[in-house]
Motif scaffolding. Structure first.
Motif, mmCIF file in Angstrom:
data_model
loop_
_atom_site.group_PDB
_atom_site.id
_atom_site.type_symbol
_atom_site.label_atom_id
_atom_site.label_comp_id
_atom_site.label_asym_id
_atom_site.label_seq_id
_atom_site.Cartn_x
_atom_site.Cartn_y
_atom_site.Cartn_z
ATOM 1 N N LEU A 71 -14.837 -11.638 -5.471
ATOM 2 C CA LEU A 71 -15.048 -10.776 -4.306
ATOM 3 C C LEU A 71 -14.079 -11.131 -3.187
ATOM 4 N N VAL A 72 -13.923 -12.415 -2.945
ATOM 5 C CA VAL A 72 -13.002 -12.859 -1.885
ATOM 6 C C VAL A 72 -11.584 -12.427 -2.227
ATOM 7 N N LEU A 73 -11.164 -12.688 -3.467
ATOM 8 C CA LEU A 73 -9.807 -12.318 -3.874
ATOM 9 C C LEU A 73 -9.599 -10.805 -3.802
ATOM 10 N N LYS A 74 -10.592 -10.067 -4.270
ATOM 11 C CA LYS A 74 -10.479 -8.614 -4.267
ATOM 12 C C LYS A 74 -10.472 -8.089 -2.833
ATOM 13 N N GLY A 75 -11.272 -8.686 -1.961
ATOM 14 C CA GLY A 75 -11.269 -8.289 -0.554
ATOM 15 C C GLY A 75 -9.914 -8.539 0.083
ATOM 16 N N GLU A 76 -9.315 -9.682 -0.218
ATOM 17 C CA GLU A 76 -7.982 -9.979 0.303
ATOM 18 C C GLU A 76 -6.965 -8.979 -0.223
ATOM 19 N N GLU A 77 -7.075 -8.628 -1.500
ATOM 20 C CA GLU A 77 -6.163 -7.651 -2.095
ATOM 21 C C GLU A 77 -6.333 -6.287 -1.440
ATOM 22 N N VAL A 78 -7.558 -5.889 -1.183
ATOM 23 C CA VAL A 78 -7.813 -4.605 -0.519
ATOM 24 C C VAL A 78 -7.187 -4.611 0.874
ATOM 25 N N LEU A 79 -7.345 -5.716 1.601
ATOM 26 C CA LEU A 79 -6.743 -5.804 2.937
ATOM 27 C C LEU A 79 -5.218 -5.728 2.861
ATOM 28 N N ARG A 80 -4.637 -6.438 1.907
ATOM 29 C CA ARG A 80 -3.177 -6.418 1.758
ATOM 30 C C ARG A 80 -2.679 -5.010 1.441
ATOM 31 N N VAL A 81 -3.336 -4.358 0.487
ATOM 32 C CA VAL A 81 -2.922 -3.017 0.093
ATOM 33 C C VAL A 81 -3.128 -2.042 1.246
ATOM 34 N N THR A 82 -4.200 -2.214 1.999
ATOM 35 C CA THR A 82 -4.454 -1.339 3.141
ATOM 36 C C THR A 82 -3.363 -1.500 4.197
ATOM 37 N N GLU A 83 -2.952 -2.734 4.441
ATOM 38 C CA GLU A 83 -1.863 -2.969 5.398
ATOM 39 C C GLU A 83 -0.561 -2.357 4.900
ATOM 40 N N GLU A 84 -0.248 -2.553 3.616
ATOM 41 C CA GLU A 84 0.961 -1.967 3.044
ATOM 42 C C GLU A 84 0.920 -0.447 3.138
ATOM 43 N N LEU A 85 -0.249 0.113 2.892
ATOM 44 C CA LEU A 85 -0.406 1.565 2.958
ATOM 45 C C LEU A 85 -0.143 2.057 4.378
ATOM 46 N N ALA A 86 -0.677 1.367 5.362
ATOM 47 C CA ALA A 86 -0.457 1.770 6.751
ATOM 48 C C ALA A 86 1.030 1.701 7.100
ATOM 49 N N GLU A 87 1.711 0.631 6.674
ATOM 50 C CA GLU A 87 3.144 0.495 6.933
ATOM 51 C C GLU A 87 3.930 1.604 6.231
ATOM 52 N N ALA A 88 3.579 1.883 4.980
ATOM 53 C CA ALA A 88 4.285 2.918 4.223
ATOM 54 C C ALA A 88 4.061 4.296 4.853
ATOM 55 N N GLU A 89 2.841 4.559 5.308
ATOM 56 C CA GLU A 89 2.570 5.834 5.972
ATOM 57 C C GLU A 89 3.363 5.957 7.269
ATOM 58 N N ALA A 90 3.495 4.852 7.995
ATOM 59 C CA ALA A 90 4.275 4.877 9.241
ATOM 60 C C ALA A 90 5.754 5.141 8.925
ATOM 61 N N ARG A 91 6.288 4.492 7.875
ATOM 62 C CA ARG A 91 7.681 4.742 7.478
ATOM 63 C C ARG A 91 7.868 6.183 7.049
ATOM 64 N N GLU A 92 6.918 6.699 6.304
ATOM 65 C CA GLU A 92 6.998 8.083 5.844
ATOM 66 C C GLU A 92 7.024 9.038 7.041
ATOM 67 N N GLN A 93 6.173 8.788 8.021
ATOM 68 C CA GLN A 93 6.142 9.639 9.219
ATOM 69 C C GLN A 93 7.472 9.576 9.968
ATOM 70 N N GLN A 94 8.007 8.362 10.118
ATOM 71 C CA GLN A 94 9.282 8.219 10.840
ATOM 72 C C GLN A 94 10.406 8.926 10.089
ATOM 73 N N GLN A 95 10.433 8.797 8.777
ATOM 74 C CA GLN A 95 11.464 9.464 7.993
ATOM 75 C C GLN A 95 11.317 10.978 8.075
ATOM 76 N N MET A 96 10.087 11.451 8.115
ATOM 77 C CA MET A 96 9.847 12.888 8.261
ATOM 78 C C MET A 96 10.386 13.360 9.616
ATOM 79 N N ILE A 97 10.126 12.594 10.659
ATOM 80 C CA ILE A 97 10.616 12.944 12.003
ATOM 81 C C ILE A 97 12.146 12.953 12.010
ATOM 82 N N ASP A 98 12.756 11.927 11.406
ATOM 83 C CA ASP A 98 14.216 11.851 11.352
ATOM 84 C C ASP A 98 14.814 13.024 10.587
ATOM 85 N N MET A 99 14.201 13.387 9.468
ATOM 86 C CA MET A 99 14.717 14.517 8.680
ATOM 87 C C MET A 99 14.582 15.825 9.444
ATOM 88 N N ARG A 100 13.476 16.017 10.123
ATOM 89 C CA ARG A 100 13.302 17.237 10.924
ATOM 90 C C ARG A 100 14.370 17.315 12.017
#
Length: 181
Positions: free
Chosen positions: A73-102
Motif C-alpha cells: 500500500l505504501v509503495l503503491k501510494g508513492e507510485e500514485v503520487l509520483r504518476v500524479t505529479e508527472e501527469l500534472a507536469e505533462a499536462e502543463a507542458r501540453e498546455q504550453q505547447q498548445m499555446i505556443d502552436m496557436r
C-alpha cells in the motif's frame, strides 16, 4: 436379652454390609475408570494445544500478509503520487505547447499568404536568397519539431492518465485486501 442379642446381631450384619469396604476389584475398576478419564482429559489438552498452535501459526501468517499488504500500500501510494505529479507536469507542458502552436499559427496567418518562392526571389542578392531559404527551412524544422513535441506530450499525458488509473485501481484493491485481512 433374647431380643437384644438378635437385634444387635442383625444390626451388626446390616451395618457391615452397608458400610462394607470396597473390594480390590472395585478399587481396580474405579482406578481404571479414573485413569481413562485422565487419559481423555490429557488427549483433550493435547488437542487444544495443537489447535492453539495451529491458530498461532495462522495468526503469524496473517500478520505477515497484513505487513506485506501495508508495505505494498505504501509503495503503491508513492507510485500514485509520483504518476500524479508527472501527469500534472505533462499536462502543463501540453498546455504550453498548445499555446505556443496557436501563437505560431496566428503569426503565420497574420503575416499573409506570401509563398516561400516569393520570399526567396524577393531577395536582393544570392547570399540574401540563401539566408532566406535557410531561415524558411529553420522555421519549418521548428514547426515540425514543435508539432512532434506536442504529439509526444499529448501521448505522454494519455499514457500517464492510464497508468494513474491502473495504479489507483491497484491501490483500491490493496486497500480492500487490507480491510479483509
Amino acid at each position: 436379652w433374647k431380643t437384644i442379642v438378635p437385634l444387635t446381631l442383625a444390626f451388626t450384619v446390616f451395618s457391615t454390609s452397608v458400610f462394607a469396604n470396597p473390594t480390590s476389584d472395585e478399587l481396580r475398576d474405579e482406578a481404571e475408570r479414573l485413569e481413562n478419564e485422565a487419559d481423555k482429559i490429557e488427549d483433550q489438552v493435547q488437542q487444544a494445544e495443537s489447535e492453539m498452535n495451529a491458530l498461532q501459526n495462522e495468526l503469524a501468517s496473517l500478520m505477515e500478509d497484513i505487513y506485506e499488504t501495508e508495505h505494498q500500500l505504501v509503495l503503491k501510494g508513492e507510485e500514485v503520487l509520483r504518476v500524479t505529479e508527472e501527469l500534472a507536469e505533462a499536462e502543463a507542458r501540453e498546455q504550453q505547447q498548445m499555446i505556443d502552436m496557436r501563437a505560431r499559427i496566428v503569426a503565420m496567418y497574420e503575416s499573409g499568404d506570401s509563398s516561400i518562392l516569393e520570399v526567396i526571389f524577393e531577395a536582393g542578392s544570392i547570399a540574401d536568397m540563401l539566408t532566406r531559404a535557410e531561415n524558411i527551412q529553420a522555421i519549418h524544422e521548428y514547426d515540425r519539431n514543435a508539432l512532434q513535441d506536442f504529439i509526444e506530450a499529448k501521448n505522454k499525458v494519455a499514457n500517464l492518465k492510464e497508468i494513474a488509473e491502473n495504479e489507483q485501481s491497484q491501490l483500491e484493491a490493496l486497500l480492500e485486501q487490507s480491510q479483509v485481512q
